[in-house]
Scaffold this motif. Structure first.
Motif, PDB file in Angstrom:
ATOM      1  N   GLY A  16     105.791   8.269  19.905  1.00  0.00           N
ATOM      2  CA  GLY A  16     105.212   8.448  18.570  1.00  0.00           C
ATOM      3  C   GLY A  16     104.406   7.206  18.265  1.00  0.00           C
ATOM      4  O   GLY A  16     104.849   6.110  18.572  1.00  0.00           O
ATOM      5  N   GLU A 127     101.599  13.394  11.527  1.00  0.00           N
ATOM      6  CA  GLU A 127     102.578  13.520  10.456  1.00  0.00           C
ATOM      7  C   GLU A 127     101.931  13.198   9.105  1.00  0.00           C
ATOM      8  O   GLU A 127     102.050  13.964   8.158  1.00  0.00           O
ATOM      9  N   THR A 170     101.837   9.651  14.006  1.00  0.00           N
ATOM     10  CA  THR A 170     101.935  10.925  14.722  1.00  0.00           C
ATOM     11  C   THR A 170     103.325  11.531  14.545  1.00  0.00           C
ATOM     12  O   THR A 170     104.284  10.835  14.236  1.00  0.00           O
ATOM     13  N   LYS A 171     103.406  12.819  14.766  1.00  0.00           N
ATOM     14  CA  LYS A 171     104.711  13.449  14.932  1.00  0.00           C
ATOM     15  C   LYS A 171     105.239  13.012  16.293  1.00  0.00           C
ATOM     16  O   LYS A 171     104.456  12.571  17.147  1.00  0.00           O
ATOM     17  N   PRO A 172     106.538  13.138  16.514  1.00  0.00           N
ATOM     18  CA  PRO A 172     107.034  12.815  17.849  1.00  0.00           C
ATOM     19  C   PRO A 172     106.354  13.717  18.886  1.00  0.00           C
ATOM     20  O   PRO A 172     106.107  14.895  18.621  1.00  0.00           O
TER      21      PRO A 172
END
Ligand code: ADP
Ligand code: MG
Ligand code: ZN
Length: 493
Positions: A16, A127, A170-172
């Motif tokens: 991430g 995210e 970022t999202k994972p």
């Protein structure tokens, strides 16, 4: 000791990325101070960015606009209403001891960025994209390392305090296995290009206007995600890749020996490629976030957001696809141009009149080699696209051979001026004056009677030896084609 390959055979990485980008606004986030990089310390400050009592912040509209545009370019939803939040913390370089940031109400959320690695597409979830203020900068002097340990004094420069900072989280990203280091690097490179295309930041990693924190965790295949570490301030694309790789190896070896990963920040060292432990990670509750009482909420008008969306420039992926078609390249060719950081340089060289093939040849050939040797970015060699186009024009007009052009380029790289100036100063020119060349050809024939005999007998390939001899006596300045014609005509029966 497990190697990288051993680790990916047994464990699944999740990464991430948190990326901070300093916006290139004229003034700071909550005051009117200028934001010029490199000014004398503490000359760009005022009561607001110093956090003096009684001062009140006012939001910079240009920063909001830039952030919304970044959010739109990353396919995010833009909040119709959101607030800033106070993040309370001991900041040695932020005298208020809180940072105005955003917490549970980010300006942009839930988007994605498509990233390509060797022709394979990876969709990286975004995210959130939020806005905050940068802190000042601490300088630790008197020690050998520039770090606080061993320093005799610490100085603080508040010029950077209050510069608008966009954080992109970022999202994972699971499921990328051994590709994790490359995907991380490709994501940061693509993000940088998107932001550069938007024109909202100069995104220079080496100057700190783009900074990356890299989260990495490992889990046994098929099990739930592991504990992540956060490697801070990874300051080059190469380091993004290296830091994921080295962290995967480090964690893999700990897990393999029955150990546990501690959630902590880590510091990446560019020189060794290793990281060392930082602080154990605080959780959100430690920051005592609350809505910033000194600022009104943000409510971007829907029509304005629509207008910004409609006015977005052509984004890098689309742009590259168009160039690939226009220049008649394969996807692989374009990938190597991209890897070399040469897209824009080639584009500008073509705009100055060179053919795409010629522009590509210079930038990926001589100039890439030069940049690699010196460990600099291709664009920082000091040669401009216009000079490359001028050089190629001289070749096309027959005023330079390829070989002479490389000598001229050396002069341009050495700062001797434009190609024409280097030619004049170094006395470089193609000798195609047949009178002078005929003398040299006759000398070569006289010196190599056996070769001459072969050519007379019809062995044209042997002409190479005589051409080489003429090239030598004319110090490479002869036009090879003319020499060949002369040799063959002098030796025809
Ligand atoms: P913090 O402020 O604690 O750094 P953020 O939410 O700002 O937290 O960012 C956390 C980052 O870590 C995000 O990019 C997120 O996708 C990533 N992340 C979350 N869980 C994991 C995990 N198990 N492994 C790797 N990365 C993760
Ligand atoms: Mg964070
Ligand atoms: Zn100020």
């Amino acid at each position: 000791m497990l190697s990288f390959d051993d680790v990916v055979a047994r464990y699944e990485p999740v990464i991430g990325l948190e990326t901070h980008v300093e916006l290139g606004t004229q003034t700071k986030m909550f005051c009117g101070c200028p934001t010029v990089f490199g000014a004398e310390p503490n000359t760009q400050v005022c009561p607001v960015c110093l956090g003096l009592p009684g001062s009140l912040p006012v939001t910079n509209k240009a920063a909001i606009e830039a952030t919304v545009r970044i959010g739109l370019a990353l396919n995010c939803s833009i909040a119709s209403w959101c607030r800033f939040a106070r993040k309370n913390y001991f900041y040695p370089d932020m005298p208020k001891n809180f940072q105005i940031s955003q917490y549970d109400e980010p300006l942009c959320s839930d988007g994605y960025l498509d990233v390509e690695v060797d022709g394979e597409l990876f969709r990286i979830g975004i995210e959130r994209v939020h806005l905050e203020e940068d802190t000042g900068k601490s300088l630790h002097v008197g020690g050998a390392t520039g770090r606080i340990h061993g320093a005799t004094e610490s100085l603080v420069d508040f010029n950077r305090a209050g510069i608008p900072l966009v954080e992109i989280v970022t999202k994972p990203v699971p499921g990328i296995g051994a590709r994790a280091p490359e995907v991380a690097k490709a994501y940061v490179a693509e993000l940088r290009d998107v932001i550069r295309t938007l024109g909202v930041s100069d995104v220079k990693m080496e100057q700190g206007s783009m900074r990356c924190d890299v989260n990495t965790s490992l889990n046994k295949l098929g099990e739930t995600w592991g504990t992540r570490t956060e490697t801070k301030n990874v300051n080059s694309l190469r380091s993004v890749e290296r830091s994921v790789r080295s962290e995967m190896i480090r964690q893999g070896n700990i897990l393999e020996n029955g150990g546990h990963i501690i959630q902590e920040t880590r510091h990446f060292h560019e020189d060794t490629g290793e990281s060392t432990s930082g602080r154990s990670k605080e959780t959100a509750t430690d920051y005592r976030y609350f809505p910033e009482p000194d600022l009104v909420p943000l409510a971007p008008d829907a029509t304005w957001v629509k207008e910004l969306k409609a006015a977005l420039p052509e984004l890098p992926r689309v742009h590259r696809a168009r160039l690939t078609a226009e220049w008649g390249l394969s996807a692989l060719d374009m990938q190597s141009i991209l890897n070399a950081g040469a897209v824009e340089l080639i584009e500008q060289t073509v705009a100055q009149g060179a053919s795409p093939e010629a522009a590509r040849k210079w930038w990926l050939g001589e100039l890439s080699r030069h940049a690699n040797e010196r460990g600099i970015e291709l664009g920082d060699s000091g040669v401009t696209p216009s000079q490359v186009a001028q050089l190629q024009k001289l070749v096309d007009e027959g005023k330079l051979t390829d070989k002479l052009a490389r000598q001229v380029l050396e002069g341009v790289l050495a700062g001797e001026g434009d190609p024409a100036e280097v030619m004049a100063a170094r006395g470089i020119e193609v000798v195609s004056d047949t009178g002078a060349l005929t003398v040299a050809v006759d000398e070569a024939i006289a010196a190599n009677p056996d070769i001459a005999e072969k050519i007379r007998g019809g062995n044209q390939a042997a002409a190479g030896v005589l051409i080489g001899a003429v090239m030598k006596t004319t110090r490479g300045q002869a036009d090879a084609k003319t020499v060949r014609e002369l040799v063959l005509s002098r030796l025809s029966n």
